[in-house]
Design an enzyme around this catalytic site. Structure first.
Site, mmCIF file in Angstrom:
data_model
loop_
_atom_site.group_PDB
_atom_site.id
_atom_site.type_symbol
_atom_site.label_atom_id
_atom_site.label_comp_id
_atom_site.label_asym_id
_atom_site.label_seq_id
_atom_site.Cartn_x
_atom_site.Cartn_y
_atom_site.Cartn_z
ATOM 1 C CD GLN A 71 -2.953 -0.741 -0.141
ATOM 2 O OE1 GLN A 71 -3.207 0.408 -0.516
ATOM 3 N NE2 GLN A 71 -3.423 -1.815 -0.781
ATOM 4 C CB SER A 72 4.262 1.898 -1.288
ATOM 5 O OG SER A 72 5.074 3.009 -1.580
#
Length: 294
Positions: A71-72
């Site tokens: 989920q960067s």
């Protein structure tokens, strides 16, 4: 210094938050809305990427490679920046491919990024190998480098123009890979900036001081380590409560990893502050949708 490419919409707004200010007993609370930076869902990585992408183009790169968690926010915005600039993008993400794509991971694919999963291999080794194999330009973790720090020097200058009495105001920011805090400290001074550690670095104080290239002693940095909890990838109770409080008091949505922890520190009173605060909203909204446990 290299001339940055244009990726964002500047200056970002500065918005008063009177209801939350009253709850905190503050004379003034302001949100610096870097979540509204314009590119790819917004966020603090845009300012950094203006400098790192300029370096990549100057080096003749046609492909960007970077890494991050599934989920960067940095990975999402690197993919968006590459699309804007007509470059290819490879994202090396930690772990294994999930059963479904949510949040940032969905947006990575929409922007055309190729995703490589590290599986059980060390992430740093995989990203280095991918960059070498493709003769690509490697953008470091979080987009943070000596060059990218200038993006938040630019933000500090915006704040000086937007806040009449900035010298009497604390600026609160989530401290991840360190570049955002470092840039603000360079422009505004260590005494004005509070970084709330999110647990992304083993030694954030040394990292931020290193990015300032000896300009500020590590011990002079104002860093709050009270919100790390069980680690960077966990959702803390404080962050969850901060998300709800901020949404219900001001209609502003935070993210669970960065701004949620930073606001948790502010709400908890876990660091000394005056009665005027600017809260740097560094974005991350798409990450909310990668956390079904919320």
């Amino acid at each position: 210094m290299i001339t940055p490419v244009s990726l964002g919409t500047w200056p970002t707004p500065l918005e008063a938050a009177p209801r939350l200010a009253a709850r905190l007993g503050l004379a003034e609370l302001w949100f610096k809305r870097d979540d509204l930076g314009g590119l790819g869902g917004g966020g603090n990585k845009i300012r950094k990427l203006e400098y790192t992408c300029a370096q990549a183009i100057a080096a003749g790169a046609t492909t960007l490679v970077t890494s991050g968690a599934p989920q960067s926010n940095h990975a999402r915005l690197t993919a968006a920046a590459a699309a804007r600039l007509g470059l290819s993008c490879v994202l090396v993400l930690a772990g294994s491919r999930p059963e479904s794509r949510r949040g940032n991971l969905l947006l990575d694919g929409l922007a055309g990024a190729e995703i490589v999963w590290s599986d059980d291999r060390p992430l740093a080794e995989v990203v280095a190998a991918e960059a070498e194999r493709r003769s690509a330009y490697l953008i470091p973790f979080g987009g943070t480098s000596l060059a990218s720090v200038h993006g938040y020097v630019d933000c500090g200058r915006e704040l000086r123009a937007q806040v009449p009495d900035l010298d009497g105001t604390d600026v609160v920011v989530a401290l991840g890979s360190g570049g955002t805090m470092a840039g603000l400290v360079r422009e505004l001074g260590a005494e004005r900036v509070v970084g709330v550690d999110v647990g992304a670095l083993p030694d954030p104080r040394t990292t931020v001081a290193g990015l300032l290239d000896g300009e500020v002693e590590a011990d002079a940095l104002r860093i709050d380590g009270s919100q790390v909890g069980a680690g960077y990838r966990t959702l803390t109770d404080g962050a969850r409560a901060a998300l709800e409080t901020t949404a219900r008091e001001e209609g502003v949505f935070l993210d669970p990893t960065y701004t949620g922890r930073a606001m948790a520190g502010l709400l908890a009173g876990s660091f000394p502050r005056g009665d005027k605060v600017v809260f740097l909203h560094s974005g991350g909204l798409p990450g909310l949708f990668g956390h079904p446990e919320l």
